[in-house]
Design a protein around this motif. Structure first.
Motif, PDB file in Angstrom:
ATOM      1  N   UNK A   1       2.847   0.384   7.411  1.00 24.47           N
ATOM      2  CA  UNK A   1       3.729  -0.032   6.319  1.00 24.47           C
ATOM      3  C   UNK A   1       3.758  -1.550   6.157  1.00 24.47           C
ATOM      4  N   UNK A   2       3.500  -2.272   7.227  1.00 20.00           N
ATOM      5  CA  UNK A   2       3.585  -3.738   7.162  1.00 20.00           C
ATOM      6  C   UNK A   2       2.330  -4.372   6.574  1.00 20.00           C
TER       7      UNK A   2
ATOM      8  N   UNK B   1       0.495  -4.302   3.910  1.00 16.65           N
ATOM      9  CA  UNK B   1       0.426  -4.848   2.548  1.00 16.65           C
ATOM     10  C   UNK B   1       1.128  -6.190   2.394  1.00 16.65           C
ATOM     11  N   UNK B   2       1.995  -6.520   3.344  1.00  9.98           N
ATOM     12  CA  UNK B   2       2.696  -7.804   3.267  1.00  9.98           C
ATOM     13  C   UNK B   2       1.922  -8.921   3.968  1.00  9.98           C
TER      14      UNK B   2
ATOM     15  N   UNK C   1      -4.453  -2.743   0.721  1.00  7.40           N
ATOM     16  CA  UNK C   1      -4.620  -1.627   1.658  1.00  7.40           C
ATOM     17  C   UNK C   1      -3.531  -0.566   1.422  1.00  7.40           C
ATOM     18  N   UNK C   2      -3.951   0.642   1.151  1.00  5.76           N
ATOM     19  CA  UNK C   2      -3.022   1.769   0.979  1.00  5.76           C
ATOM     20  C   UNK C   2      -3.287   2.787   2.083  1.00  5.76           C
ATOM     21  N   UNK C   3      -2.284   3.602   2.359  1.00  2.00           N
ATOM     22  CA  UNK C   3      -2.531   4.688   3.311  1.00  2.00           C
ATOM     23  C   UNK C   3      -1.832   5.946   2.839  1.00  2.00           C
TER      24      UNK C   3
END
Lengths: 174, 120
Positions: free
Chosen positions: A39-40, A42-43, A50-52
């Motif tokens: 979750x971190x 993309x920051x 980057x997507x997951x």
């Protein structure tokens, strides 16, 4: 599927792993939870593309715990539900490493370790030219920092860094 | 695939509250792949999730509005209730459904303008 890529030594990759830790604002020796990192990502500088996604196990082939799909626009990390749950709830070292492995595919690509599609891998291709080896080493080095683990036992590495026994043993071998 | 606005909204909330997608699934009492499919826009956000998310993340009025806007913007499917629709309205809905995929942006804008005429 493995691909030929530009060469890198374990020592080179050790520096790359330190670089990744600094991008993520982790200290040199703190343990990393790959589930939290998902979750971190993309920051972080350079990782906004980057997507997951977590998919039902039947979506990916039986022998594929997770995969990274690269396109011109972005990266998509797909993780099997059982692997994600294993890493999230049960803290299974192998499952945590599967997730870090896919994150490292993204990082390796950004470092220029792209597949050389015009040349095929052969049995004679050395490991340091193989993309999967490079990504595997990067994942291990990021999860278990070299300097911090040098004098640790296998069980200590497993407990502190949440990795499998085989990963911890490999760590101490090199 | 990219995150929907709803997916990005939830991701930011999780980072802020030190949670992961597995925690969101527990809050919503669903499986993780379903949460993931909703966040990536493959499925619509179930209406019953809204109060659970507001309560769990203690969203203030502004954040609640942002959540609702994000959900609206992330919709991938819409339903039109034709139960009490008149015949012309029913035909319009069916025609719209048939033509939607081939509709170009210019025509879409012209239709929106036409539908909003009375409001202007």
């Amino acid at each position: 599927m493995d691909y030929l890529t530009k060469p890198a030594s374990r020592n080179d990759l050790r520096y790359c792993a330190k670089f990744f830790r600094s991008i993520c604002h982790f200290t040199a020796d703190e343990p990393i939870d790959p589930v939290v990192l998902l979750d971190q990502l993309r920051d972080l500088d350079g990782f906004s593309d980057v997507n997951y996604e977590i998919v039902e196990d039947s979506i990916l082939p039986g022998n594929v715990p997770a995969q990274c799909i690269m396109s011109e626009e972005n990266y998509l990390i797909q993780i099997k539900e059982s692997v994600y749950i294993g890493a999230y709830e049960k803290k299974i070292g192998g499952h945590r490493m599967h997730i870090m492995h896919e994150i490292m595919h993204v990082f390796a690509d950004k470092l220029g370790f792209s597949p050389i599609l015009t040349r095929q891998l052969t049995d004679e291709t050395p490991c340091f030219r193989r993309l999967e080896w490079i990504v595997k080493v990067l994942a291990g080095e990021v999860m278990m920092p070299y300097e911090a683990t040098q004098n640790m036992s296998v069980s200590d590495i497993m407990n502190v860094y949440g990795v499998s026994k085989s990963a911890a043993e490999t760590r101490l071998k090199y | 695939m990219t995150y929907t606005r709803y997916g990005e909204f939830l991701r930011i909330l999780r980072v802020k509250y030190h949670e992961v997608m597995g925690d969101t699934a527990k809050v919503l009492n669903v499986k993780v792949p379903f949460v993931s499919a909703v966040e990536s826009g493959k499925k619509n956000v179930p209406e019953e999730w809204v109060p659970k998310l507001i309560e769990h993340y203690k969203l203030n009025a502004q954040e609640q509005n942002e959540l609702r806007e994000a959900i609206e913007e992330s919709k991938t499917q819409m339903k039109i209730n034709l139960f009490s629709a008149t015949e012309p309205k029913r035909r319009l809905a069916i025609q719209f459904q048939r033509s939607f995929e081939d509709l170009d942006d210019e025509t879409a804008k012209a239709i929106i303008k036409l539908l909003n005429k009375e409001e202007d």
